[in-house]
Structures are given as structure tokens and as C-alpha cells.
Design an enzyme around this catalytic site. Structure first.
Site, PDB file in Angstrom:
ATOM      1  N   LYS A   9       0.842  -1.205   0.000  1.00 42.91           N
ATOM      2  CA  LYS A   9       0.000   0.000   0.000  1.00 42.91           C
ATOM      3  C   LYS A   9       0.865   1.238   0.000  1.00 42.91           C
ATOM      4  CE  LYS A   9       0.940   1.171   4.478  1.00 42.91           C
ATOM      5  NZ  LYS A   9       1.718   2.373   4.866  1.00 42.91           N
ATOM      6  N   ASP A 133      -2.224  -1.170  10.487  1.00 45.42           N
ATOM      7  CA  ASP A 133      -2.406  -1.264   9.037  1.00 45.42           C
ATOM      8  C   ASP A 133      -3.051  -2.576   8.594  1.00 45.42           C
ATOM      9  OD1 ASP A 133      -1.147   1.147   8.891  1.00 45.42           O
ATOM     10  OD2 ASP A 133       0.660   0.424   7.903  1.00 45.42           O
TER      11      ASP A 133
END
Length: 277
Positions: A9, A133
Site C-alpha cells: 500500500k 495497518d
């Protein structure tokens, strides 16, 4: 054997808006999934042990893959031992979420393989215990994130390509958080404001990363020649959006450190993953 991709990401921006009494920082960010993948193989075995190959530098008890498996084991209706092999392509300690993604991939695969029958939200709740995350990779969708990163509002983002540079340094997240000059009071904002002027949204860790790590400064200066360079997470990776005017091949070739050309994802390839039974 099951072989699946584990995506990375980018943080398109990262603002710290406050600090909780327990020391955790409140933040706002956008998680953008990208097509840079680790590949993970899960092979059931007769023994009850879990073996992990491909991450020799990480102790088993500290490995997020192992810890994810241990969280799910009490729910397993069909537990088995596993040989897990990881082909690492996402650089470690880079702000790309590789470890968190690997943990989420493990939760998704073992939930089905072990027939734990947990829903997505339950898996995400376990994911928060492993790292802020992890839930974004469990849900596998781009999101506007708040809280410590666990409060997600899923969003649609335009398809884009990015150039990513990985400076040859390992950034200590703890060191950056401990700096007295770190901005911790960014004004709370909204996604619509980002959409109007994304270039004005930066990363609160960027000035510190640039001043403490010369390699990050060099990478930022290099990319700033061609576009707007940004830091992802706490670094060390920096990135810029590809535009039509860029000679991408030349930029990658002359980069001062390892470089990647990646595309954005609308969703994770794991979003529709099913184990054949």
C-alpha cells in the site's frame, strides 16, 4: 498447496491530529493498494507446527504471520500444521505495509483453510492486535482512515501509476515518533478537501525523515525534479504519481536507489479468495 499474492500500500498523505492518553497517535490518511506483491504459499502438513520460510531475519514469536495464525488457532474446526513460504518483493521497513499485508493474508487464508468461519470484521478486529495497518488488507479496499488507522471509510480512487524509490536505509518508526519537532496537531480534514487539492496534503513524518536520513533526502530531491515526491508511512519509501510528460524508463534507470513502477488497485486480489474444499 495454496499460493496467493499479498499486496503493498501507499499512504497518499499522512496527518497526525492528536495523541491519546495511552500514547497512541490519532491520524488521518488514505490507504491506496498497489500491485507490488509478496507471494505466500501455505502447505498443510501432518505435524501441528507452523514453519515459516523466507523470513530468516525475523524471530518466529515476533513474526506477524506466526502471530496471526496463533490468534486464529482457537477458532479452528479443522486445524493442521503448516509450511508457509514467503517470496519477499515488498521491501521491509519501507512504509509499504508488507508485514501487515502478510499478516492479513494469513488471517484470510487460515480462516478458510482451518474453517474458523469468522467474518471480515472479526478478522479485522484480530488484525488490529497485530498492527494498525492490518485491517486495510483484510478488507482489501482503498480507504480513508482515522483513529490509529483502524477506522476505515472505503473510497473509490482513480486508476494511477506511481514511481517508488526505496532509499538504502531502515527508518526507525519509534525514533520518528519520539522526535519533539514531530507535528502532532494537524487540523482534522475530510476526503472532499483532499479531492479538491491533493497536492496540499503531505506527510507529517517527511521533514524528520529527510533531516535524519540523507538517503531519503536524496530520493525526495531526485523525484521532485519530475513531480511531487511524497513519503509513504514513516518511510523509507518515497513515491510520485506518473504523468504523461514523464520519461518513466529514464527516471527508473537513473534513480539513486532501487526503483519500482507500480499501478494502483481498486481492490486486493484476495478479496474474492476461496479455498477449494
Amino acid at each position: 498447496m495454496i499460493k496467493v499474492p499479498s499486496p503493498a500500500k501507499l499512504n497518499l498523505f499522512l496527518h497526525i491530529t492528536g495523541r491519546r492518553e495511552n500514547g497512541y497517535h490519532e491520524l488521518q490518511t488514505i490507504f491506496q493498494l498497489i500491485d507490488l506483491y509478496d507471494w505466500m504459499s501455505f502447505e498443510p502438513c501432518v505435524s501441528e507446527t507452523i514453519q515459516i520460510e523466507g523470513l530468516a531475519d525475523v524471530k518466529l514469536e515476533q513474526n506477524l504471520i506466526y502471530r496471526a495464525a496463533q490468534l486464529l488457532r482457537p477458532h479452528a474446526k479443522k486445524p493442521c500444521g503448516l509450511k508457509i513460504h514467503i517470496e519477499k518483493n515488498i521491501p521491509m521497513g519501507a512504509g509499504l505495509g508488507g508485514g501487515s499485508s502478510n499478516a492479513a493474508t494469513t488471517l484470510i487464508v487460515l480462516n478458510q483453510l482451518w474453517q474458523c468461519d469468522l467474518n471480515e470484521q472479526q478478522l479485522a478486529d484480530y488484525g488490529v492486535q497485530l498492527g494498525a495497518d492490518v485491517p486495510i488488507f483484510v478488507f482489501g479496499r482503498n480507504a480513508w482512515a482515522e483513529g490509529i488507522g483502524e477506522h476505515l471509510s472505503f473510497i473509490d480512487l482513480a486508476q494511477k501509476k506511481f514511481i517508488i524509490l526505496k532509499p538504502d536505509c531502515f527508518i526507525s518508526t519509534q525514533l520518528l515518533f519520539s522526535q519533539k519537532t514531530l507535528t502532532r496537531d494537524s487540523k482534522i480534514t475530510k476526503f472532499c478537501a483532499y479531492q479538491l487539492e491533493p497536492s496540499s496534503f503531505g506527510n507529517n513524518f517527511e521533514p524528520l525523515a529527510r533531516s535524519l536520513y540523507p538517503e531519503v533526502e536524496e530520493a525526495m530531491q531526485y523525484l521532485d525534479q519530475f513531480g511531487l515526491a511524497k513519503l509513504t508511512g514513516t518511510g523509507a519509501c518515497v513515491f510520485t504519481e506518473v504523468t504523461d510528460e514523464m520519461n518513466v524508463e529514464l527516471i527508473l534507470k537513473n534513480a539513486p536507489c532501487k526503483s519500482y513502477l507500480v499501478s494502483s488497485l481498486t481492490e486486493s486480489p484476495l478479496r474474492h479468495f476461496k479455498v477449494a474444499r
